[in-house]
Design a protein around this motif. Structure first.
Motif, PDB file in Angstrom:
ATOM      1  N   ALA A 116     -64.427 -54.683 -12.950  1.00 32.75           N
ATOM      2  CA  ALA A 116     -64.726 -54.044 -11.665  1.00 32.75           C
ATOM      3  C   ALA A 116     -64.567 -52.531 -11.785  1.00 32.75           C
ATOM      4  CB  ALA A 116     -63.821 -54.605 -10.563  1.00 32.75           C
ATOM      5  N   ALA A 117     -65.046 -51.981 -12.894  1.00 31.35           N
ATOM      6  CA  ALA A 117     -64.886 -50.554 -13.173  1.00 31.35           C
ATOM      7  C   ALA A 117     -66.017 -49.742 -12.564  1.00 31.35           C
ATOM      8  CB  ALA A 117     -64.849 -50.328 -14.687  1.00 31.35           C
ATOM      9  N   THR A 118     -65.758 -48.457 -12.347  1.00 28.94           N
ATOM     10  CA  THR A 118     -66.803 -47.542 -11.887  1.00 28.94           C
ATOM     11  C   THR A 118     -67.311 -46.657 -13.016  1.00 28.94           C
ATOM     12  OG1 THR A 118     -65.221 -45.801 -11.263  1.00 28.94           O
ATOM     13  CG2 THR A 118     -65.746 -47.477  -9.600  1.00 28.94           C
ATOM     14  N   HIS A 119     -66.640 -46.678 -14.169  1.00 31.99           N
ATOM     15  CA  HIS A 119     -67.022 -45.810 -15.287  1.00 31.99           C
ATOM     16  C   HIS A 119     -66.350 -46.335 -16.550  1.00 31.99           C
ATOM     17  CE1 HIS A 119     -67.771 -41.333 -16.586  1.00 31.99           C
ATOM     18  NE2 HIS A 119     -68.387 -42.208 -17.362  1.00 31.99           N
ATOM     19  N   ALA A 120     -67.011 -46.133 -17.680  1.00 28.99           N
ATOM     20  CA  ALA A 120     -66.413 -46.455 -18.977  1.00 28.99           C
ATOM     21  C   ALA A 120     -66.712 -45.317 -19.947  1.00 28.99           C
ATOM     22  CB  ALA A 120     -66.949 -47.776 -19.518  1.00 28.99           C
ATOM     23  N   VAL A 121     -65.831 -45.131 -20.907  1.00 21.83           N
ATOM     24  CA  VAL A 121     -65.980 -44.087 -21.917  1.00 21.83           C
ATOM     25  C   VAL A 121     -65.847 -44.712 -23.299  1.00 21.83           C
ATOM     26  CG1 VAL A 121     -64.896 -42.052 -22.960  1.00 21.83           C
ATOM     27  CG2 VAL A 121     -65.180 -42.183 -20.483  1.00 21.83           C
ATOM     28  N   VAL A 122     -66.772 -44.380 -24.197  1.00 21.37           N
ATOM     29  CA  VAL A 122     -66.677 -44.761 -25.603  1.00 21.37           C
ATOM     30  C   VAL A 122     -66.377 -43.487 -26.389  1.00 21.37           C
ATOM     31  CG1 VAL A 122     -67.851 -45.768 -27.589  1.00 21.37           C
ATOM     32  CG2 VAL A 122     -68.327 -46.643 -25.287  1.00 21.37           C
ATOM     33  N   PHE A 123     -65.302 -43.516 -27.156  1.00 24.26           N
ATOM     34  CA  PHE A 123     -64.885 -42.355 -27.939  1.00 24.26           C
ATOM     35  C   PHE A 123     -64.859 -42.744 -29.409  1.00 24.26           C
ATOM     36  CE2 PHE A 123     -61.662 -39.805 -30.093  1.00 24.26           C
ATOM     37  CZ  PHE A 123     -61.979 -38.514 -29.685  1.00 24.26           C
ATOM     38  N   ALA A 124     -65.398 -41.884 -30.277  1.00 26.26           N
ATOM     39  CA  ALA A 124     -65.411 -42.174 -31.714  1.00 26.26           C
ATOM     40  C   ALA A 124     -65.088 -40.926 -32.505  1.00 26.26           C
ATOM     41  CB  ALA A 124     -66.772 -42.725 -32.133  1.00 26.26           C
ATOM     42  N   GLU A 125     -64.266 -41.077 -33.524  1.00 29.65           N
ATOM     43  CA  GLU A 125     -63.963 -39.979 -34.433  1.00 29.65           C
ATOM     44  C   GLU A 125     -63.584 -40.554 -35.791  1.00 29.65           C
ATOM     45  OE1 GLU A 125     -60.460 -37.660 -33.714  1.00 29.65           O
ATOM     46  OE2 GLU A 125     -59.385 -39.332 -32.802  1.00 29.65           O
ATOM     47  N   GLU A 126     -63.867 -39.783 -36.824  1.00 33.33           N
ATOM     48  CA  GLU A 126     -63.465 -40.153 -38.181  1.00 33.33           C
ATOM     49  C   GLU A 126     -62.551 -39.058 -38.696  1.00 33.33           C
ATOM     50  OE1 GLU A 126     -65.508 -41.930 -42.255  1.00 33.33           O
ATOM     51  OE2 GLU A 126     -66.694 -40.653 -40.923  1.00 33.33           O
ATOM     52  N   GLY A 127     -61.289 -39.417 -38.940  1.00 31.26           N
ATOM     53  CA  GLY A 127     -60.308 -38.421 -39.349  1.00 31.26           C
ATOM     54  C   GLY A 127     -59.425 -38.943 -40.451  1.00 31.26           C
ATOM     55  N   GLU A 128     -58.234 -38.369 -40.557  1.00 24.64           N
ATOM     56  CA  GLU A 128     -57.327 -38.727 -41.638  1.00 24.64           C
ATOM     57  C   GLU A 128     -56.921 -40.190 -41.599  1.00 24.64           C
ATOM     58  OE1 GLU A 128     -53.992 -36.145 -41.663  1.00 24.64           O
ATOM     59  OE2 GLU A 128     -55.147 -34.353 -42.210  1.00 24.64           O
ATOM     60  N   SER A 134     -62.901 -46.200 -29.492  1.00 23.40           N
ATOM     61  CA  SER A 134     -62.223 -46.802 -28.348  1.00 23.40           C
ATOM     62  C   SER A 134     -63.186 -46.951 -27.181  1.00 23.40           C
ATOM     63  CB  SER A 134     -61.006 -45.974 -27.928  1.00 23.40           C
ATOM     64  OG  SER A 134     -61.404 -44.702 -27.452  1.00 23.40           O
ATOM     65  N   VAL A 135     -62.938 -47.957 -26.381  1.00 22.48           N
ATOM     66  CA  VAL A 135     -63.686 -48.207 -25.145  1.00 22.48           C
ATOM     67  C   VAL A 135     -62.668 -48.274 -24.024  1.00 22.48           C
ATOM     68  CG1 VAL A 135     -65.241 -49.756 -23.912  1.00 22.48           C
ATOM     69  CG2 VAL A 135     -65.443 -49.508 -26.409  1.00 22.48           C
ATOM     70  N   ARG A 136     -62.792 -47.341 -23.066  1.00 20.29           N
ATOM     71  CA  ARG A 136     -61.828 -47.266 -21.966  1.00 20.29           C
ATOM     72  C   ARG A 136     -62.552 -47.375 -20.632  1.00 20.29           C
ATOM     73  NH1 ARG A 136     -56.546 -45.512 -21.137  1.00 20.29           N
ATOM     74  NH2 ARG A 136     -56.165 -44.795 -19.022  1.00 20.29           N
ATOM     75  N   ASP A 137     -61.950 -48.094 -19.693  1.00 22.38           N
ATOM     76  CA  ASP A 137     -62.537 -48.197 -18.359  1.00 22.38           C
ATOM     77  C   ASP A 137     -61.486 -47.902 -17.303  1.00 22.38           C
ATOM     78  OD1 ASP A 137     -61.332 -50.745 -17.118  1.00 22.38           O
ATOM     79  OD2 ASP A 137     -62.059 -51.534 -19.016  1.00 22.38           O
ATOM     80  N   ASP A 138     -61.970 -47.669 -16.078  1.00 20.41           N
ATOM     81  CA  ASP A 138     -61.055 -47.387 -14.963  1.00 20.41           C
ATOM     82  C   ASP A 138     -60.960 -48.589 -14.034  1.00 20.41           C
ATOM     83  OD1 ASP A 138     -63.563 -47.349 -13.835  1.00 20.41           O
ATOM     84  OD2 ASP A 138     -63.301 -45.461 -12.767  1.00 20.41           O
ATOM     85  N   GLY A 139     -61.079 -49.777 -14.611  1.00 19.84           N
ATOM     86  CA  GLY A 139     -61.116 -50.999 -13.806  1.00 19.84           C
ATOM     87  C   GLY A 139     -59.753 -51.550 -13.446  1.00 19.84           C
ATOM     88  N   VAL A 140     -59.739 -52.843 -13.144  1.00 22.39           N
ATOM     89  CA  VAL A 140     -58.551 -53.474 -12.572  1.00 22.39           C
ATOM     90  C   VAL A 140     -57.443 -53.702 -13.591  1.00 22.39           C
ATOM     91  CG1 VAL A 140     -59.840 -54.585 -10.726  1.00 22.39           C
ATOM     92  CG2 VAL A 140     -59.557 -55.778 -12.916  1.00 22.39           C
ATOM     93  N   GLY A 141     -57.794 -53.738 -14.888  1.00 23.27           N
ATOM     94  CA  GLY A 141     -56.786 -53.987 -15.902  1.00 23.27           C
ATOM     95  C   GLY A 141     -56.312 -55.432 -15.896  1.00 23.27           C
ATOM     96  N   PHE A 142     -55.492 -55.786 -16.886  1.00 20.22           N
ATOM     97  CA  PHE A 142     -54.965 -57.154 -16.975  1.00 20.22           C
ATOM     98  C   PHE A 142     -53.768 -57.148 -17.916  1.00 20.22           C
ATOM     99  CE2 PHE A 142     -57.853 -56.614 -20.466  1.00 20.22           C
ATOM    100  CZ  PHE A 142     -57.381 -57.401 -21.509  1.00 20.22           C
ATOM    101  N   VAL A 143     -53.064 -58.263 -17.942  1.00 16.54           N
ATOM    102  CA  VAL A 143     -51.942 -58.413 -18.867  1.00 16.54           C
ATOM    103  C   VAL A 143     -52.498 -58.944 -20.182  1.00 16.54           C
ATOM    104  CG1 VAL A 143     -49.774 -59.595 -19.338  1.00 16.54           C
ATOM    105  CG2 VAL A 143     -50.288 -58.827 -17.007  1.00 16.54           C
TER     106      VAL A 143
END
Length: 204
Positions: A116-128, A134-143
């Protein structure tokens, strides 16, 4: 004031502890604020890319851009706005991109179906530490508790995502709690390496 200064400025910002992905690990930073910062970062990256046209037009041999693949997957999601922030093109073997993006698509499917999110973000990086997506949302969350989810028949999609990343020598981490959204992070310490991933027995 030139392109090099702009690149240095963005690099300095990226090198701080204030990246959206890292802010997401701080309980004191609300999910919507993290998503807003991530969207700003994506805009900055697009502006920088337009300013500095030095990326190779052709990918390295037998490699493709993970960023391009993630952008395409984000555009295909109609139900929830998805922002992609990737630090550079991230050149990887195509078979590895297929597995990573399949896991990301499953994570976004989870967002659409359950968050039930209004937005999601996909973040990618290649480092040390390797490749982090990562995929992050602003939804209801869960355990997030694997045994409990499995016993209730609700771990199938997450198990598939986890299996894809583990087959690449990586691991999946889920951070979530009710009311605080969800972040699914994939970490692959050595992207593109290893006998299980090369398809021809791996490097000699």
């Amino acid at each position: 004031g030139g392109p090099a200064d702009a690149l240095d400025a963005i690099g300095d910002w990226i090198d701080t502890d204030e990246t959206p992905r890292e802010l997401g690990a701080e309980a004191s930073v609300p999910g919507p604020e993290v998503l807003r910062l991530a969207e700003m970062a994506a805009e900055q990256e697009r502006a920088l890319r337009a300013l500095i046209q030095h990326e190779p037009e052709e990918p390295p041999k037998e490699r493709a851009s993970l960023r391009d693949a993630l952008d395409a997957d984000a555009r295909a999601v109609r139900e929830v706005p998805v922002t992609v922030t990737a630090l550079g093109p991230i050149w990887l073997p195509e078979h590895e991109i297929d597995e990573v993006t399949a896991a990301v698509r499953q994570a976004l499917e989870n967002v659409v179906q359950h968050a039930a999110a209004t937005h999601a973000v996909v973040f990618a990086e290649e480092g040390e530490q390797g490749l982090v997506v990562s995929v992050r949302d602003d939804g209801v969350g869960f355990v997030y508790e694997e045994d409990g989810l499995r016993s209730r028949g609700k771990f199938g999609l997450l198990e598939s995502m986890k299996g894809r990343i583990e087959d690449l020598g990586g691991r999946m981490t889920v951070r979530s709690e009710p009311g605080s959204g969800t972040e699914v992070e994939f970490l692959i310490p050595e992207p593109g390496l290893g006998p299980d991933r090369a398809g021809d027995g791996g490097p000699p």
